[in-house]
Design a protein around this motif. Structure first.
Motif: not given
Length: 175
Positions: A88-89, A135-139, A156
């Motif tokens: 997700c990142n 584990g990313e923010k916004g997953c 995004k």
């Protein structure tokens, strides 16, 4: 694209040598608990071309290892790119119109970085979803493809044009 289920064969030698698609100077394989992945051997600034996609075969249906390239077409990446994992990142973006892989917007790629892309950027409905472990923010949590995501949520990330067409069609704006 890498499988999320571990099997005995996942830990065996990858299916493609890094010389397929001339990737030997760009990446190398890495192994982890859920199978294989890729790490960068080079550093590049945001938006840079990482590599063109030149080794592929069209496939009639989506499968765990295929990449969607239009509203109705899929390819099998006949190179180490098959082992690009989801994040997700992500470190990379796959542009199927140009058939190239670029460094993700707003990120610099460094030697040793994990190579990944955001699967819903190319996949409308995946052969099989999985729980994201990035584990990313916004997953996004559950990765199933763009079909189940809201337009605002997709904005995004870099997302291919045919995915936007399918979003508009789904949301009743395609007429």
């Amino acid at each position: 694209m890498a499988s999320t289920t571990t099997t005995k064969s996942d830990h065996e030698k990858p299916a493609f040598p890094v010389t397929a698609n001339n990737l030997q100077d760009l990446l190398e394989y890495t192994s982890h608990a859920s199978g294989h992945g890729l790490i960068s051997k080079i550093s590049l600034p945001s938006g840079s071309l990482f590599a063109p996609i030149t080794a592929y075969t069209f496939t009639p249906t989506p499968q765990w290892h295929t990449l969607q390239v239009s509203t109705s077409s899929h390819i099998s990446l006949d190179s180490a790119f098959t082992y690009l994992n989801h994040s997700c990142n992500p470190s990379l973006e796959i542009d199927t119109e140009k058939m190239e892989i670029r460094v993700a917007r707003g990120k610099e790629l460094r030697e040793g970085d994990s190579l990944s892309f955001f699967y819903p950027s190319t996949e409308w409905k995946m052969d099989r979803g999985f729980k994201c472990l990035c584990g990313e923010k916004g997953c996004v949590g559950e990765v199933k493809g763009a079909e189940g995501m809201e337009k605002e949520g997709l904005e995004k990330w870099f997302v291919n044009g045919y995915i936007w067409e399918l979003v508009e069609e789904r949301d009743g704006k395609g007429n």
